[in-house]
Design a protein around this motif. Structure first.
Motif, PDB file in Angstrom:
ATOM      1  N   VAL A 179       0.842  -1.209   0.000  1.00 20.35           N
ATOM      2  CA  VAL A 179       0.000   0.000   0.000  1.00 20.35           C
ATOM      3  C   VAL A 179       0.871   1.252   0.000  1.00 20.35           C
ATOM      4  N   ILE A 180       1.915   1.261   0.818  1.00 22.08           N
ATOM      5  CA  ILE A 180       2.826   2.408   0.848  1.00 22.08           C
ATOM      6  C   ILE A 180       3.462   2.609  -0.525  1.00 22.08           C
ATOM      7  N   HIS A 181       3.903   1.527  -1.139  1.00 18.48           N
ATOM      8  CA  HIS A 181       4.529   1.638  -2.454  1.00 18.48           C
ATOM      9  C   HIS A 181       3.530   2.126  -3.502  1.00 18.48           C
ATOM     10  N   ALA A 182       2.327   1.567  -3.507  1.00 18.13           N
ATOM     11  CA  ALA A 182       1.313   1.989  -4.484  1.00 18.13           C
ATOM     12  C   ALA A 182       0.974   3.466  -4.316  1.00 18.13           C
ATOM     13  N   ASN A 183       0.897   3.918  -3.072  1.00 15.74           N
ATOM     14  CA  ASN A 183       0.636   5.330  -2.821  1.00 15.74           C
ATOM     15  C   ASN A 183       1.770   6.190  -3.343  1.00 15.74           C
TER      16      ASN A 183
ATOM     17  N   ARG B 168       8.150   7.265  -0.373  1.00 16.25           N
ATOM     18  CA  ARG B 168       7.163   6.213  -0.112  1.00 16.25           C
ATOM     19  C   ARG B 168       7.401   5.017  -1.015  1.00 16.25           C
ATOM     20  N   ARG B 169       7.763   5.273  -2.251  1.00 13.76           N
ATOM     21  CA  ARG B 169       8.069   4.170  -3.160  1.00 13.76           C
ATOM     22  C   ARG B 169       9.229   3.360  -2.624  1.00 13.76           C
ATOM     23  N   ILE B 170      10.256   4.045  -2.148  1.00 14.31           N
ATOM     24  CA  ILE B 170      11.449   3.360  -1.641  1.00 14.31           C
ATOM     25  C   ILE B 170      11.117   2.556  -0.385  1.00 14.31           C
ATOM     26  N   ILE B 171      10.432   3.184   0.565  1.00 15.22           N
ATOM     27  CA  ILE B 171      10.074   2.495   1.816  1.00 15.22           C
ATOM     28  C   ILE B 171       9.186   1.292   1.530  1.00 15.22           C
ATOM     29  N   GLY B 172       8.185   1.474   0.684  1.00  9.54           N
ATOM     30  CA  GLY B 172       7.278   0.377   0.350  1.00  9.54           C
ATOM     31  C   GLY B 172       7.994  -0.775  -0.324  1.00  9.54           C
TER      32      GLY B 172
END
Length: 100
Positions: A57-61, A70-74
């Motif tokens: 979800v974090i990456h998709a956001n 957010r892409r990196i963390i996800g």
């Protein structure tokens, strides 16, 4: 082109977010299913599954809103969980029982 994004940046971001989910969700779910079949502790299955979904979800956001951190963390959360689940399945295959 009938199947393209028509030049809409928001649509392209949505397409990429969906495609990325399709690339990673099957292997994550398969690893969880195998871990359950290997008699993994139920609490650990729930924790791993929840963190995996949170990472996706974090990456998709991050993809849909073009927020690079957010892409990196996800993605980091997703990859680490895939590695952890693979190792846990290998341990179970080797006959090593986890407490719980």
């Amino acid at each position: 082109m009938a199947l393209a994004d028509g030049g809409y940046k928001d649509l392209l971001a949505a397409i990429r977010a969906h495609a990325n989910a399709v690339e990673y969700l099957p292997i994550g779910l398969l690893l969880l299913i195998v871990f359950e079949l290997n008699q993994g502790p139920i609490w650990l299955i729930h924790v791993l599954g929840s963190l995996f979904i949170i990472g996706r979800v974090i990456h998709a956001n991050g993809v849909s809103k073009a927020i690079i951190p957010r892409r990196i963390i996800g993605m980091q959360l997703t990859i680490w969980l895939l590695i952890i689940m693979a190792v846990l399945n290998l341990l179970a295959l080797a006959g090593i029982q986890l407490p719980g």
